[in-house]
Design a protein around this motif. Structure first.
Motif, mmCIF file in Angstrom:
data_model
loop_
_atom_site.group_PDB
_atom_site.id
_atom_site.type_symbol
_atom_site.label_atom_id
_atom_site.label_comp_id
_atom_site.label_asym_id
_atom_site.label_seq_id
_atom_site.Cartn_x
_atom_site.Cartn_y
_atom_site.Cartn_z
ATOM 1 N N HIS A 32 42.146 -38.216 17.037
ATOM 2 C CA HIS A 32 41.706 -37.328 15.965
ATOM 3 C C HIS A 32 42.798 -36.296 15.703
ATOM 4 C CE1 HIS A 32 37.193 -38.239 16.959
ATOM 5 N NE2 HIS A 32 37.838 -39.255 16.442
ATOM 6 N N ILE A 33 43.252 -36.241 14.466
ATOM 7 C CA ILE A 33 44.326 -35.323 14.086
ATOM 8 C C ILE A 33 43.721 -34.177 13.276
ATOM 9 C CG2 ILE A 33 46.552 -35.102 12.929
ATOM 10 C CD1 ILE A 33 46.548 -37.025 15.308
ATOM 11 N N TYR A 34 43.920 -32.960 13.784
ATOM 12 C CA TYR A 34 43.390 -31.772 13.116
ATOM 13 C C TYR A 34 44.522 -31.016 12.421
ATOM 14 C CZ TYR A 34 39.258 -32.636 15.965
ATOM 15 O OH TYR A 34 38.161 -33.216 16.545
ATOM 16 N N ASP A 35 44.303 -30.671 11.161
ATOM 17 C CA ASP A 35 45.327 -29.950 10.408
ATOM 18 C C ASP A 35 45.398 -28.475 10.783
ATOM 19 O OD1 ASP A 35 46.070 -32.214 8.920
ATOM 20 O OD2 ASP A 35 44.416 -31.905 7.518
ATOM 21 N N ARG A 36 44.267 -27.930 11.218
ATOM 22 C CA ARG A 36 44.216 -26.516 11.616
ATOM 23 C C ARG A 36 43.468 -26.391 12.929
ATOM 24 N NH1 ARG A 36 41.259 -23.851 6.645
ATOM 25 N NH2 ARG A 36 39.877 -25.589 7.191
ATOM 26 N N SER A 37 43.824 -25.400 13.726
ATOM 27 C CA SER A 37 43.188 -25.231 15.033
ATOM 28 C C SER A 37 41.689 -24.953 14.901
ATOM 29 C CB SER A 37 43.872 -24.095 15.807
ATOM 30 O OG SER A 37 43.819 -22.887 15.052
ATOM 31 N N GLN A 38 41.268 -24.245 13.844
ATOM 32 C CA GLN A 38 39.849 -23.931 13.690
ATOM 33 C C GLN A 38 39.022 -25.172 13.347
ATOM 34 O OE1 GLN A 38 42.372 -22.529 12.015
ATOM 35 N NE2 GLN A 38 41.822 -21.931 9.911
ATOM 36 N N ASP A 39 39.688 -26.210 12.824
ATOM 37 C CA ASP A 39 38.956 -27.441 12.508
ATOM 38 C C ASP A 39 38.434 -28.123 13.771
ATOM 39 O OD1 ASP A 39 39.361 -27.099 9.837
ATOM 40 O OD2 ASP A 39 41.109 -28.419 9.717
ATOM 41 N N ARG A 40 39.124 -27.908 14.873
ATOM 42 C CA ARG A 40 38.680 -28.492 16.142
ATOM 43 C C ARG A 40 37.346 -27.876 16.560
ATOM 44 N NH1 ARG A 40 41.912 -31.409 19.665
ATOM 45 N NH2 ARG A 40 43.764 -30.833 18.446
ATOM 46 N N LEU A 41 37.216 -26.553 16.388
ATOM 47 C CA LEU A 41 35.961 -25.880 16.705
ATOM 48 C C LEU A 41 34.856 -26.291 15.733
ATOM 49 C CD1 LEU A 41 34.391 -23.761 18.339
ATOM 50 C CD2 LEU A 41 35.275 -22.016 16.769
ATOM 51 N N LYS A 42 35.186 -26.400 14.442
ATOM 52 C CA LYS A 42 34.202 -26.843 13.456
ATOM 53 C C LYS A 42 33.674 -28.235 13.786
ATOM 54 C CE LYS A 42 35.948 -24.242 9.442
ATOM 55 N NZ LYS A 42 36.556 -24.370 8.095
ATOM 56 N N GLN A 43 34.564 -29.114 14.221
ATOM 57 C CA GLN A 43 34.142 -30.474 14.537
ATOM 58 C C GLN A 43 33.176 -30.492 15.719
ATOM 59 O OE1 GLN A 43 34.746 -33.266 12.863
ATOM 60 N NE2 GLN A 43 33.498 -34.423 14.323
ATOM 61 N N TYR A 44 33.345 -29.560 16.619
ATOM 62 C CA TYR A 44 32.467 -29.495 17.792
ATOM 63 C C TYR A 44 31.074 -28.979 17.435
ATOM 64 C CZ TYR A 44 30.894 -28.376 22.516
ATOM 65 O OH TYR A 44 30.173 -28.303 23.680
ATOM 66 N N ILE A 45 30.991 -28.114 16.425
ATOM 67 C CA ILE A 45 29.713 -27.447 16.134
ATOM 68 C C ILE A 45 29.026 -27.992 14.882
ATOM 69 C CG2 ILE A 45 28.649 -25.237 15.547
ATOM 70 C CD1 ILE A 45 30.860 -23.867 17.174
ATOM 71 N N VAL A 46 29.744 -28.024 13.748
ATOM 72 C CA VAL A 46 29.120 -28.288 12.444
ATOM 73 C C VAL A 46 28.416 -29.640 12.365
ATOM 74 C CG1 VAL A 46 29.523 -28.504 9.965
ATOM 75 C CG2 VAL A 46 30.669 -26.686 11.272
ATOM 76 N N PRO A 47 29.042 -30.776 12.757
ATOM 77 C CA PRO A 47 28.331 -32.064 12.635
ATOM 78 C C PRO A 47 27.016 -32.113 13.408
ATOM 79 C CG PRO A 47 30.670 -32.424 12.982
ATOM 80 C CD PRO A 47 30.427 -30.967 13.204
ATOM 81 N N ARG A 48 26.942 -31.400 14.541
ATOM 82 C CA ARG A 48 25.683 -31.371 15.300
ATOM 83 C C ARG A 48 24.588 -30.670 14.502
ATOM 84 N NH1 ARG A 48 27.289 -30.104 21.623
ATOM 85 N NH2 ARG A 48 29.006 -31.619 21.769
ATOM 86 N N LEU A 49 24.963 -29.558 13.885
ATOM 87 C CA LEU A 49 23.980 -28.831 13.074
ATOM 88 C C LEU A 49 23.561 -29.661 11.860
ATOM 89 C CD1 LEU A 49 25.565 -25.244 13.147
ATOM 90 C CD2 LEU A 49 23.656 -26.112 14.525
ATOM 91 N N GLN A 50 24.508 -30.368 11.265
ATOM 92 C CA GLN A 50 24.194 -31.204 10.103
ATOM 93 C C GLN A 50 23.248 -32.339 10.475
ATOM 94 O OE1 GLN A 50 28.251 -32.078 8.992
ATOM 95 N NE2 GLN A 50 28.222 -30.579 7.304
ATOM 96 N N ARG A 51 23.446 -32.914 11.649
ATOM 97 C CA ARG A 51 22.538 -33.982 12.076
ATOM 98 C C ARG A 51 21.137 -33.441 12.322
ATOM 99 N NH1 ARG A 51 27.303 -36.354 14.402
ATOM 100 N NH2 ARG A 51 27.193 -34.966 16.209
ATOM 101 N N LEU A 52 21.065 -32.222 12.906
ATOM 102 C CA LEU A 52 19.748 -31.616 13.129
ATOM 103 C C LEU A 52 19.045 -31.346 11.804
ATOM 104 C CD1 LEU A 52 20.571 -29.084 16.014
ATOM 105 C CD2 LEU A 52 19.170 -31.158 16.179
ATOM 106 N N ALA A 53 19.824 -31.010 10.782
ATOM 107 C CA ALA A 53 19.265 -30.753 9.454
ATOM 108 C C ALA A 53 19.105 -32.029 8.633
ATOM 109 C CB ALA A 53 20.152 -29.760 8.709
ATOM 110 N N ARG A 54 19.294 -33.174 9.280
ATOM 111 C CA ARG A 54 19.183 -34.491 8.626
ATOM 112 C C ARG A 54 20.156 -34.636 7.446
ATOM 113 N NH1 ARG A 54 14.834 -37.034 10.790
ATOM 114 N NH2 ARG A 54 13.235 -35.739 11.751
ATOM 115 N N GLN A 55 21.326 -34.027 7.630
ATOM 116 C CA GLN A 55 22.377 -34.157 6.624
ATOM 117 C C GLN A 55 23.462 -35.114 7.139
ATOM 118 O OE1 GLN A 55 23.870 -30.224 5.893
ATOM 119 N NE2 GLN A 55 21.941 -29.465 5.009
ATOM 120 N N GLN A 56 24.243 -35.652 6.203
ATOM 121 C CA GLN A 56 25.348 -36.527 6.582
ATOM 122 C C GLN A 56 26.433 -35.687 7.253
ATOM 123 O OE1 GLN A 56 25.420 -39.825 6.276
ATOM 124 N NE2 GLN A 56 27.469 -39.985 7.187
#
Length: 462
Positions: free
Chosen positions: A18-42
């Motif tokens: 996995h190639i991240y363009d910005r360091s903050q994207d690594r943190l977003k990847q760890y948190i945001v997709p989990r929240l989206q799945r809980l909200a039944r979002q893609q």
């Protein structure tokens, strides 16, 4: 073939990073997709995929030595690390049968704060040796590394050459059943490199399986039974070392707009599954004329003595034509006699103009070992400054046939400037071949006749 005959089996192996363009994207990847799945979002991905390997499969039999070639970034080191278990595959599986010793990166597995002696014991334990076994081997390891009193100093004080000396000494002295060697052997002086290759040959002769990565085509041809060409994570071809190294070199020197076409050609050739015997014979077509030439031991020309292993580099407006061998009297031949001088000639047609031009030739064995050759200039400053378009040059190299009986192959090449960088304007590998005829009076052994004639006499009793 039973599983007991297989040392390494690689099945549909793939590795994705996995190639991240910005360091903050690594943190977003760890948190945001989990929240989206809980909200039944893609779920959204904040990375780009980089596939270092894609769907690679092959088997290595016990006792085989397999070379791996490919450009930087082709996935060679990733493949070795997956086989060693230091990386986890994204898809696919690796099975190994036997104790593995690996030399991947300089000092990989070494603790820089530990002394050389402590690292020997630590690495030996990782491989699976007991302290008693390491005690028994330590003197041999220290002698092979030949770093003197530095064996008692922290590794952080070592030069890169000393690190690889010690690393190879450990890896090669534990009686590995599978030895994996990366390009690390390019470090160090020529004497130590030869020492390493000699040890690899000894390990191979004892029946170990070896995976060997190198950019040196000659080393791959000399050491290996098989070779594999990797290109951007794809296994392009698996075959005899001579054939695979030829494909690799052709791809390496190809212009960017021709590379996809060449890769497709290599894929198609590899799908034909040429028999090992046919490739090793390199297209020697037996004929009654050739047999007659052998019987009479006279210089002659056999029109059926033609290679089918020719590999042509992409042309930069220059074309090599009419490669031929002549006697000094001007007779065309390809059945040669040991000890005589011949002229290897070819024509070079310049469709486009070219600067800093040099011509070259090379003689190789059936297995692809480079025996020697020549060039028209040692460096660019001694080359032809500029050749006009529509020029034709006749190139001639004289050589003394100091080779013993056998079949040999000839290369022809033209070097020049392309975009301010010296490269092949045209090159033909295995463009011609010749046979050195038997000589009943020849006492020389091996490939090359060095003129080593024996002298001996019976000494009286003391």
């Amino acid at each position: 073939m039973s599983s007991d005959d297989i040392a390494i089996r690689v099945s549909n192996l793939s590795k994705c990073y996995h190639i991240y363009d910005r360091s903050q994207d690594r943190l977003k990847q760890y948190i945001v997709p989990r929240l989206q799945r809980l909200a039944r979002q893609q779920p959204r991905n904040y990375f780009r995929e980089f596939w270092a390997l894609r769907d690679v499969s092959f088997e290595v039999k016990k006792g085989e030595t397999v070379g791996i070639v490919g450009r930087n970034g082709s996935g060679k080191s990733t493949l070795l690390q997956l086989i060693c278990g230091t990386l986890t595959p994204t898809v696919g599986a690796v099975e190994t049968n036997g104790r593995i010793a690996a030399l991947l990166e300089l000092g990989s597995g070494f603790n820089p704060e530990f002394t050389g002696r402590e690292n020997v014991y630590m690495n030996g334990a990782v491989i699976g040796l007991s302290k008693e076994e390491i005690d028994a081997r330590f003197d041999d390891i220290a002698a092979f590394a030949d770093i003197g009193e530095f064996i008692e100093q922290p590794v952080k004080m070592y030069s890169s050459g000393m690190v690889v000396r010690l690393a190879f000494a450990v890896a090669s002295n534990v009686d590995p059943e599978i030895l994996i060697v990366d390009e690390a052997l390019s470090v160090g002086d020529e004497l130590f490199q030869r020492k390493c290759f000699s040890r690899i040959e000894d390990i191979r002769n004892k029946g170990a399986t070896i995976l060997f990565v190198s950019h040196s085509g000659a080393a791959i041809v000399e050491l290996c039974n098989q070779a594999m060409l990797l290109e951007y994570g794809e296994k392009l071809a698996l075959g005899t070392p001579k054939q695979i190294v030829g494909y690799y070199q052709k791809l390496l020197y190809a212009p960017a707009d021709k590379q996809e076409e060449i890769k497709e050609q290599i894929r198609n050739i590899n799908k034909q599954h040429l028999s090992v015997e046919k490739v090793i014979s390199s297209g020697i077509q037996e004929s009654s004329e050739l047999n007659k030439a052998q019987e009479t031991f006279k210089e002659s020309f056999d029109p059926h003595l033609k290679p089918i292993s020719t590999i042509e580099y992409e042309s930069h407006g220059v074309f090599i034509e009419k490669p031929e061998i002549f006697t000094l009297a001007g007779e065309i031949v390809n059945n040669l006699l040991r000890g005589k001088t011949y002229r290897y000639c070819y024509t070079v047609r310049f469709v486009d103009g070219a600067s800093n031009v040099r011509f070259g030739m090379l003689i190789k064995t059936i297995s692809g070992v480079e025996l020697g050759g020549g060039a028209s200039a040692n460096s660019i400053k001694d080359s032809i400054a500029y050749v006009e378009a529509d020029s034709i040059y006749r190139v001639e190299f004289r050589f003394q046939c100091s080779l013993n009986q056998g079949v040999y192959f000839l290369n022809a090449g033209v070097l020049g400037d392309v975009n301010s960088s010296e490269t092949y304007l045209h090159r033909l590998i295995d463009i011609a071949m010749f046979r050195v005829l038997p000589d009943s009076e020849n006492l020389a052994t091996g490939i090359v006749d060095f003129g080593c004639y024996p002298e001996f006499q019976l000494q009286g009793e003391q």
